[in-house]
Scaffold this active site. Structure first.
Site, PDB file in Angstrom:
ATOM      1  N   ASP A   5       0.828  -1.208   0.000  1.00 34.51           N
ATOM      2  CA  ASP A   5       0.000   0.000   0.000  1.00 34.51           C
ATOM      3  C   ASP A   5       0.864   1.260   0.000  1.00 34.51           C
ATOM      4  OD1 ASP A   5      -2.588  -1.036  -0.112  1.00 34.51           O
ATOM      5  OD2 ASP A   5      -2.591  -1.472   2.038  1.00 34.51           O
ATOM      6  N   PHE A 113      -5.948   3.797   6.165  1.00 31.48           N
ATOM      7  CA  PHE A 113      -5.475   3.175   7.402  1.00 31.48           C
ATOM      8  C   PHE A 113      -5.821   1.698   7.436  1.00 31.48           C
ATOM      9  CE2 PHE A 113      -6.221   7.636   8.305  1.00 31.48           C
ATOM     10  CZ  PHE A 113      -5.016   8.015   8.901  1.00 31.48           C
ATOM     11  N   GLY A 115      -6.731  -1.849   9.699  1.00 27.65           N
ATOM     12  CA  GLY A 115      -7.532  -2.159  10.880  1.00 27.65           C
ATOM     13  C   GLY A 115      -8.963  -1.676  10.862  1.00 27.65           C
ATOM     14  N   ASP A 145     -10.009  -5.230  -0.836  1.00 33.55           N
ATOM     15  CA  ASP A 145      -8.991  -4.701   0.082  1.00 33.55           C
ATOM     16  C   ASP A 145      -9.657  -3.956   1.220  1.00 33.55           C
ATOM     17  OD1 ASP A 145      -6.649  -3.716   1.181  1.00 33.55           O
ATOM     18  OD2 ASP A 145      -6.117  -2.449  -0.541  1.00 33.55           O
ATOM     19  N   GLY A 147     -10.535  -4.861   5.707  1.00 32.68           N
ATOM     20  CA  GLY A 147     -11.435  -5.543   6.644  1.00 32.68           C
ATOM     21  C   GLY A 147     -11.690  -7.003   6.319  1.00 32.68           C
ATOM     22  N   GLY A 167      -4.629  -7.727   5.882  1.00 34.54           N
ATOM     23  CA  GLY A 167      -3.556  -7.053   6.614  1.00 34.54           C
ATOM     24  C   GLY A 167      -3.641  -7.375   8.092  1.00 34.54           C
TER      25      GLY A 167
HETATM   26 ZN    ZN Z   1      -4.308  -1.813  -0.695  1.00 31.75          ZN
END
Ligand code: ZN
Length: 197
Positions: A5, A113, A115, A145, A147, A167
C-alpha cells in the site's frame, strides 16, 4: 502475492513508502508484488513503481486523470494493470475500461489506514462486477482490500472475488504464517463450492 500500500499523504491522509522501499522488497522476494497506489498523481508515478520492481500496479479511478493511457503504459512496461474503486464509486463507471484492465480492486474500507471494519456493500459491488465480467465475456480478476478476515472470507469468495488482501487479520494474529495458510484453505474451499454461504 505481497500487496504493498503506497500512500502519499494527499490522496489519503496517511503516508507510507515510495519506490526505494518497493525496490528493497523486490530484492528479497520472488513473490508477486501487487502495488496499490493511493496517490494523487498515479499517471506520473505508475511507471516509476514498475521500474522499482512491481509485478502489478493498481491506480485509483478517483485519482487518474488519464486512466486508459496509464493502464496501457503499465501493461506496455510488462506489468499487470489494475484500477481501484473507493467504496462510494459505483462499478458502472468502469464499463469502458474493463477490456483494458488485468484486475479491478474494490476498496471495502475507505483507504488510508489499516484495521478498519469491512463495508458490507462491497459484496454487492463484487457481485455486480462479476456479472459485468460474465456479460462482457472478460477475464479480469476481482480483488478486494480492507477488513478481510476469517469471518467474511467465504462470503467474499462466493460473491465472485478472486484475490483477497488481508492485513490486520494476518499481522495481528498470533501466528501470521499459519493464519495465511488457514485463510488460503478457507478461500479454496469456498471457491470449489464446498462451502455455500
Ligand atoms: Zn491496498
Amino acid at each position: 502475492m505481497l500487496h504493498v500500500d503506497i500512500m502519499d499523504g494527499h490522496f489519503v491522509p496517511n503516508l507510507t513508502m515510495g519506490p526505494p522501499v518497493v525496490q528493497s522488497i523486490r530484492a528479497v522476494t520472488k513473490a508477486v508484488l501487487d502495488v496499490h497506489l493511493m496517490i494523487t498523481d498515479p499517471d506520473t508515478y505508475a511507471p516509476v513503481f514498475v521500474a522499482a520492481g512491481a509485478d502489478q500496479v493498481s491506480v485509483h479511478f478517483e485519482a487518474a486523470t488519464h486512466l486508459d493511457r496509464t493502464l496501457r503504459v503499465i501493461k506496455g512496461l510488462g506489468a499487470k494493470a489494475g484500477v481501484v474503486l473507493n467504496p462510494a464509486t459505483p462499478v458502472a463507471v468502469l464499463e469502458d475500461v474493463l477490456d483494458v484492465v488485468d484486475f479491478v480492486l474494490l476498496m471495502s474500507v475507505n483507504p488510508g489506514f489499516g484495521g478498519q471494519k469491512f463495508i458490507p456493500n462491497a459484496l454487492n459491488k463484487v457481485r455486480r462486477l462479476a456479472r459485468m465480467r460474465r456479460e462482457m465475456g472478460l477475464a479480469f480478476a476481482i480483488e478486494i482490500d480492507g477488513g478481510v478476515g476469517r469471518d467474511n472470507l467465504e462470503s467474499i469468495v462466493t460473491a465472485g472475488c478472486d484475490w483477497m488482501v488481508a492485513g490486520s487479520s494476518v499481522f495481528h494474529s498470533a501466528d501470521p504464517a499459519a493464519t495465511v495458510k488457514e485463510m488460503q484453505h478457507m478461500a479454496e474451499l469456498a471457491a470449489s463450492g464446498a462451502v455455500r454461504v
